[in-house]
Design a protein around this motif. Sequence first.
Motif, short mmCIF file in Angstrom:
data_model
loop_
_atom_site.label_atom_id
_atom_site.label_comp_id
_atom_site.label_asym_id
_atom_site.label_seq_id
_atom_site.Cartn_x
_atom_site.Cartn_y
_atom_site.Cartn_z
N VAL A 280 0.84 -1.20 0.00
CA VAL A 280 0.00 0.00 0.00
C VAL A 280 0.88 1.24 0.00
N GLY A 281 0.32 2.32 -0.51
CA GLY A 281 1.06 3.58 -0.59
C GLY A 281 1.84 3.69 -1.89
N VAL A 282 2.63 4.74 -1.99
CA VAL A 282 3.42 4.98 -3.19
C VAL A 282 4.42 3.84 -3.38
N PRO A 283 4.38 3.15 -4.51
CA PRO A 283 5.33 2.05 -4.71
C PRO A 283 6.74 2.57 -4.90
N PRO B 253 2.76 3.57 -11.56
CA PRO B 253 1.62 4.36 -11.08
C PRO B 253 1.15 3.88 -9.71
N LEU B 254 0.82 4.83 -8.84
CA LEU B 254 0.47 4.51 -7.46
C LEU B 254 -1.02 4.26 -7.24
N ALA B 255 -1.87 4.64 -8.18
CA ALA B 255 -3.31 4.63 -7.95
C ALA B 255 -3.85 3.30 -7.42
N PRO B 256 -3.39 2.14 -7.90
CA PRO B 256 -3.95 0.88 -7.40
C PRO B 256 -3.68 0.61 -5.93
N GLN B 257 -2.74 1.36 -5.32
CA GLN B 257 -2.33 1.08 -3.95
C GLN B 257 -2.71 2.18 -2.97
N GLY C 68 4.71 0.37 3.91
CA GLY C 68 4.70 1.72 4.44
C GLY C 68 3.42 2.52 4.45
N ALA C 69 2.60 2.43 3.42
CA ALA C 69 1.36 3.21 3.31
C ALA C 69 1.61 4.70 3.12
N GLU C 70 2.84 5.09 2.86
CA GLU C 70 3.13 6.52 2.68
C GLU C 70 2.57 7.04 1.36
N PRO C 71 2.10 8.28 1.34
CA PRO C 71 2.12 9.28 2.41
C PRO C 71 0.84 9.33 3.24
N TRP C 72 0.15 8.20 3.32
CA TRP C 72 -1.15 8.16 3.99
C TRP C 72 -1.08 7.39 5.32
N GLU C 73 -0.01 7.60 6.10
CA GLU C 73 0.14 6.88 7.36
C GLU C 73 -0.98 7.18 8.34
N ASN C 74 -1.43 8.43 8.35
CA ASN C 74 -2.52 8.77 9.27
C ASN C 74 -3.81 8.06 8.90
N TYR D 280 -4.20 -4.73 9.61
CA TYR D 280 -2.92 -4.73 10.31
C TYR D 280 -1.87 -4.00 9.48
N TYR D 281 -0.74 -3.70 10.13
CA TYR D 281 0.36 -2.99 9.47
C TYR D 281 1.65 -3.75 9.75
N SER D 282 2.39 -4.10 8.69
CA SER D 282 3.71 -4.70 8.86
C SER D 282 4.78 -3.75 8.32
N THR D 283 5.97 -3.87 8.85
CA THR D 283 7.02 -2.87 8.59
C THR D 283 7.93 -3.23 7.42
N THR D 284 7.45 -4.01 6.47
CA THR D 284 8.26 -4.43 5.34
C THR D 284 8.88 -3.24 4.61
#
Length: 296
Positions: free
Chosen positions: A165-168, A173-177, A199-205, A218-222
């Motif tokens: 998830v987030g910017v690959p 293109p990032l849209a699918p994530q 990471g889910a960046e830049p949408w961590e919040n 859940y969130y993993s730190t890969t």
Amino acid sequence: MVMPTDIKVIDLMLNVPGDDNSQWYEFMKPLLMDEQSRQMFKMPAQYMFKDIPDTGKKADYIAYTVEQMDKHNIQLAMLGIDDHNEVAKEALKRFPDRFVCSYEANPNKGMDEVRKIQRLHAEFDIKAVSGFPSGLCPQVPINDKKWYPIYSKCVELDLPFCVCVGVPGPRLPLAPQKVELLDEVCWFFPELKVVMRHGAEPWENLAWKLMLKYPNLYYSTTAFAPKYYPEEIVHFANTRGADQVLYAGYFPMGLSLDRIFKELKDVPFKDDVWPKFLRENAIKVFKLEAAVKESS
């Protein structure tokens, strides 16, 4: 808040290196448009990872990987597996007490992929299904209907779905994530355990807000060096999300275990969070009770 040294760690993203690891990224080459990514990089996100591990020539890469795990008190690690991945198959055969596997699915293959998940679960006891929405060709957004048969099979087999998830990192293109796409999936599949990767960046919040909303998220730190763990995620783990944040590395794709465990000591997790982060949450979410018992 000091990282304990007596916890047997479970690493939810690890691979066995080899003489040439470039084949790991062949699947996304049709999507790479720039010359650097196509021809110059060792891996498609090399511009982000300045010290990609160089293991050097080894007589036995599987044994070397286990040695690295032992060095950092990693009891169990999750590898990716597929029909053609002979290295992962050999690692499972030689060290069944040290490795479990996941399978990266391609929803573009329809019901054939659903049947394949069923077969790999029977053959290798896979513990999860993973997805790289931006890396697929064609790309498939997280909430696209093509994923739904796979999500249903994961629910049926009680397998977590681990999704980037987030910017690959690769120039795709990032849209699918986009993290917001998880909202529909977690709503429609309340029994599906969804584990965010990368990471889910830049949408961590938004990521922690959705975890607060959905107990099955859940969130993993890969793929993140510990010094770059998002502050919002560390804060969530220390407050209301101790059961939803899990350790995962990125060896040897982009990070060495030496670097990861050196930097982990400086992450400000509370004392009661460390055991959950390093081990207990993985056992619960991925149903690893039998696996850790076997390796004890």
